[in-house]
Design a protein around this motif. Structure first.
Motif, mmCIF file in Angstrom:
data_model
loop_
_atom_site.group_PDB
_atom_site.id
_atom_site.type_symbol
_atom_site.label_atom_id
_atom_site.label_comp_id
_atom_site.label_asym_id
_atom_site.label_seq_id
_atom_site.Cartn_x
_atom_site.Cartn_y
_atom_site.Cartn_z
ATOM 1 N N GLU A 156 0.945 -1.244 0.010
ATOM 2 C CA GLU A 156 0.102 0.058 0.055
ATOM 3 C C GLU A 156 0.900 1.044 -0.059
ATOM 4 O O GLU A 156 1.941 1.507 0.728
ATOM 5 N N VAL A 157 0.455 2.124 -0.772
ATOM 6 C CA VAL A 157 1.117 3.572 -0.847
ATOM 7 C C VAL A 157 1.092 4.247 0.398
ATOM 8 O O VAL A 157 -0.196 4.372 0.808
ATOM 9 N N SER A 158 2.074 4.816 0.846
ATOM 10 C CA SER A 158 2.021 5.505 2.352
ATOM 11 C C SER A 158 2.612 6.863 2.246
ATOM 12 O O SER A 158 3.650 6.878 1.592
ATOM 13 N N PHE A 159 2.126 7.777 2.618
ATOM 14 C CA PHE A 159 2.607 9.192 2.507
ATOM 15 C C PHE A 159 2.463 9.940 4.081
ATOM 16 O O PHE A 159 1.363 10.236 4.550
ATOM 17 N N SER A 160 3.764 10.432 4.521
ATOM 18 C CA SER A 160 3.518 11.156 5.678
ATOM 19 C C SER A 160 4.358 12.484 5.575
ATOM 20 O O SER A 160 5.359 12.584 4.802
ATOM 21 N N SER A 161 4.116 13.701 5.830
ATOM 22 C CA SER A 161 4.632 15.005 5.800
ATOM 23 C C SER A 161 6.204 14.777 6.501
ATOM 24 O O SER A 161 7.014 15.594 6.131
ATOM 25 N N GLU A 162 6.427 13.905 7.485
ATOM 26 C CA GLU A 162 7.384 13.798 8.050
ATOM 27 C C GLU A 162 8.579 12.958 7.388
ATOM 28 O O GLU A 162 9.581 13.060 7.363
ATOM 29 N N TYR A 163 8.191 11.720 7.055
ATOM 30 C CA TYR A 163 8.888 10.544 6.219
ATOM 31 C C TYR A 163 8.738 10.480 4.841
ATOM 32 O O TYR A 163 9.528 9.863 4.206
ATOM 33 N N GLY A 164 7.748 11.296 4.117
ATOM 34 C CA GLY A 164 7.538 11.239 2.631
ATOM 35 C C GLY A 164 6.805 9.865 2.347
ATOM 36 O O GLY A 164 6.133 9.324 2.966
ATOM 37 N N LEU A 165 7.207 9.501 1.158
ATOM 38 C CA LEU A 165 6.437 8.449 0.425
ATOM 39 C C LEU A 165 7.338 7.129 0.797
ATOM 40 O O LEU A 165 8.266 7.212 0.801
ATOM 41 N N SER A 166 6.328 6.236 1.135
ATOM 42 C CA SER A 166 6.800 4.950 1.227
ATOM 43 C C SER A 166 5.960 3.925 0.929
ATOM 44 O O SER A 166 4.709 4.186 0.612
ATOM 45 N N ILE A 167 6.254 2.420 0.970
ATOM 46 C CA ILE A 167 5.084 1.472 0.599
ATOM 47 C C ILE A 167 5.180 0.619 1.760
ATOM 48 O O ILE A 167 6.300 0.095 2.323
ATOM 49 N N LYS A 168 4.097 0.222 2.383
ATOM 50 C CA LYS A 168 3.722 -0.774 3.404
ATOM 51 C C LYS A 168 3.604 -2.116 2.808
ATOM 52 O O LYS A 168 2.641 -2.108 1.920
ATOM 53 N N VAL A 169 4.487 -3.040 3.062
ATOM 54 C CA VAL A 169 4.568 -4.439 2.354
ATOM 55 C C VAL A 169 3.348 -5.237 3.341
ATOM 56 O O VAL A 169 3.448 -5.304 4.749
ATOM 57 N N LEU A 170 2.288 -5.677 2.583
ATOM 58 C CA LEU A 170 1.288 -6.560 3.242
ATOM 59 C C LEU A 170 1.389 -7.965 2.987
ATOM 60 O O LEU A 170 1.026 -8.837 3.719
ATOM 61 N N ASP A 171 2.060 -8.291 1.975
ATOM 62 C CA ASP A 171 2.509 -9.853 1.479
ATOM 63 C C ASP A 171 3.668 -9.930 0.707
ATOM 64 O O ASP A 171 3.761 -8.898 -0.134
ATOM 65 N N ILE A 172 4.029 -11.172 0.343
ATOM 66 C CA ILE A 172 4.966 -11.523 -0.109
ATOM 67 C C ILE A 172 4.594 -12.654 -1.145
ATOM 68 O O ILE A 172 4.391 -13.668 -0.492
ATOM 69 N N ASN A 173 4.789 -12.760 -2.411
ATOM 70 C CA ASN A 173 4.595 -14.075 -3.237
ATOM 71 C C ASN A 173 5.963 -14.899 -3.283
ATOM 72 O O ASN A 173 6.765 -14.214 -4.123
#
Length: 165
Positions: free
Chosen positions: A102-119
């Protein structure tokens, strides 16, 4: 995704915090679900908190490199053990993976991706493809049968057992 239209004239000045807030709101409105994506792991940091911090990358056909930060929260860290047990591949940098994120964005840490699963099947396929390429290179160079031409020792001093799980 709709193209953003920027106005040359600014009605009023805003702060960096306000700008980042609006960027975050736009991203949250546009990226409302998880996405499966393939990438390479450039770096990995197993933090003492239990979270795993990753730097991911991908090179397209033209050689242009994309990069992003990702995180596996500690309550999802069991994904790594599951991946390793199913693939027999160590979860480390320089491997190709297929993540659900999931795409995640915070004003403190910027853009990142939250990993939910691995195939795991994707990485097994990539790993097997790499092994095949190595075997073909060794065969093409004439190295694949060199050990067969060596004299057998009378007494074995080292034994390696190689098997598939």
């Amino acid at each position: 995704m709709k193209p953003m239209i920027y106005k040359k004239e600014v009605a009023s000045d805003i702060t960096l915090s306000e700008l980042l807030y609006h960027i975050g709101e736009s991203l949250r409105a546009e990226f409302t679900k998880g996405y499966w994506f393939s990438c390479d792991i450039d770096s990995i940091n197993f933090h003492t908190s239990g979270n795993v911090y990753l730097t991911l990358s991908h090179k397209n056909k033209e050689g242009k490199r994309s990069s992003a930060n990702a995180i596996i929260w500690k309550n999802y860290a069991s994904l790594i053990e599951k991946f390793e047990s199913k693939t027999g591949i160590r979860f480390t940098k320089n491997i190709s993976v297929l993540f659900l994120g999931e795409v995640s964005f915070s004003s403190e840490y910027g853009l990142s991706i939250k990993v939910l699963d691995i195939n795991p099947t994707f990485s097994i396929g990539q790993h097997e493809l790499k092994l095949r390429q190595i075997r073909e290179q060794l065969k093409a160079r004439g190295y694949s049968s060199l050990n067969r031409s060596l004299a057998h020792p009378r007494e074995f001093t080292r034994v390696a057992v190689i098997g598939r799980c």
